[in-house]
Design an enzyme around this catalytic site. Structure first.
Site, PDB file in Angstrom:
ATOM      1  N   THR A 120       0.565  -0.647   0.351  1.00  0.00           N
ATOM      2  CA  THR A 120      -0.223  -0.172   0.168  1.00  0.00           C
ATOM      3  C   THR A 120       0.966   1.775   0.205  1.00  0.00           C
ATOM      4  O   THR A 120       2.586   1.462   0.035  1.00  0.00           O
ATOM      5  CB  THR A 120      -0.509  -0.377   1.236  1.00  0.00           C
ATOM      6  OG1 THR A 120       0.027   0.256   2.622  1.00  0.00           O
ATOM      7  CG2 THR A 120      -1.511  -0.898   1.387  1.00  0.00           C
ATOM      8  N   CYS A 143       6.041  -1.316   7.804  1.00  0.00           N
ATOM      9  CA  CYS A 143       5.788  -1.188   6.206  1.00  0.00           C
ATOM     10  C   CYS A 143       4.369  -0.111   6.114  1.00  0.00           C
ATOM     11  O   CYS A 143       3.677  -0.163   8.010  1.00  0.00           O
ATOM     12  CB  CYS A 143       5.327  -2.654   5.306  1.00  0.00           C
ATOM     13  SG  CYS A 143       3.959  -3.375   5.709  1.00  0.00           S
ATOM     14  N   HIS A 144       3.986   0.433   5.287  1.00  0.00           N
ATOM     15  CA  HIS A 144       3.053   1.861   5.284  1.00  0.00           C
ATOM     16  C   HIS A 144       1.579   0.760   5.738  1.00  0.00           C
ATOM     17  O   HIS A 144       0.730   1.728   6.635  1.00  0.00           O
ATOM     18  CB  HIS A 144       2.813   2.060   3.667  1.00  0.00           C
ATOM     19  CG  HIS A 144       1.579   3.063   3.323  1.00  0.00           C
ATOM     20  ND1 HIS A 144       0.541   2.227   3.116  1.00  0.00           N
ATOM     21  CD2 HIS A 144       1.695   4.500   4.045  1.00  0.00           C
ATOM     22  CE1 HIS A 144      -0.360   3.291   3.465  1.00  0.00           C
ATOM     23  NE2 HIS A 144       0.301   4.337   3.554  1.00  0.00           N
ATOM     24  N   ALA A 145       1.119  -0.460   5.143  1.00  0.00           N
ATOM     25  CA  ALA A 145      -0.215  -1.409   5.317  1.00  0.00           C
ATOM     26  C   ALA A 145      -0.185  -1.460   7.235  1.00  0.00           C
ATOM     27  O   ALA A 145      -0.916  -0.982   7.442  1.00  0.00           O
ATOM     28  CB  ALA A 145      -0.014  -2.192   4.627  1.00  0.00           C
TER      29      ALA A 145
END
Length: 186
Positions: A120, A143-145
């Site tokens: 994402t 991570c972003h997600a």
């Protein structure tokens, strides 16, 4: 995003198009006052960026596909009913899977579907907010997600090897983000 918005404004291209330019292409385009929009649009379909002999190269179209077919290891992933990954935010959810890897694919997303993505980025935030769970093939706990799912308190599993080749839009899945598993129900 502010950077790309400003680049787009100065070069008379969209924010999305600006994202497909390298930093040296932006620099040259700002000097020349023009940009190759046809090249950008080809990159939006498929491209490979690599360094060869210390020089950056961007391949598009048939050239990129040929390079990919001949040089990228193709992992054969057996389609299985249960996938495993890293739990990023706990919770259990059942629902329909929807693959969304770009803003364009997000137009078909229905609230409460399970977001399935390779990874994402901030452009997918509206979809992430309305999803009942978030699944990604890439990523770890930072991570972003993973970060966004914890902020939104949405069940999330990241780093699910074989996710993109195992699920299709509409698959009914059960997400157990406590254990980091995803199970196909249909």
């Amino acid at each position: 995003e502010k950077y790309f918005r400003e680049v787009g404004k100065r070069l008379f291209i969209t924010l999305e198009q600006a994202r497909y330019l390298t930093h040296w292409e932006v620099s040259q385009a700002l000097k020349d006052g023009k940009v190759d929009v046809e090249m950008i649009n080809k990159r939006r379909n498929f491209f490979i960026f690599l360094y060869s002999n210390g020089q950056p190269t961007c391949l598009t179209g048939k050239e990129a596909q040929s390079f990919y077919d001949n040089n990228v290891a193709h992992e054969i992933v057996e389609k299985i009913d249960e996938l495993k990954g890293t739990p990023a935010c706990p919770g259990r959810v059942k629902g329909k899977a929807r693959i969304v890897n770009s803003l364009e694919q997000s137009k078909n997303f229905v609230a409460e579907e399970i977001l399935v993505s390779y990874s994402t980025n901030p452009t997918l935030l509206p979809v992430m907010r309305s999803a009942s769970a978030i699944l990604t093939e890439e990523g770890g706990l930072t991570c972003h997600a993973a970060i966004v799912s914890r902020e939104l308190n949405k069940p999330c599993v990241v780093g699910i090897r074989g996710l993109m080749s195992s699920l299709v839009d509409g698959d009914v899945v059960e997400v157990d983000a406590d254990r980091g598993t995803v199970r196909k129900l249909n």
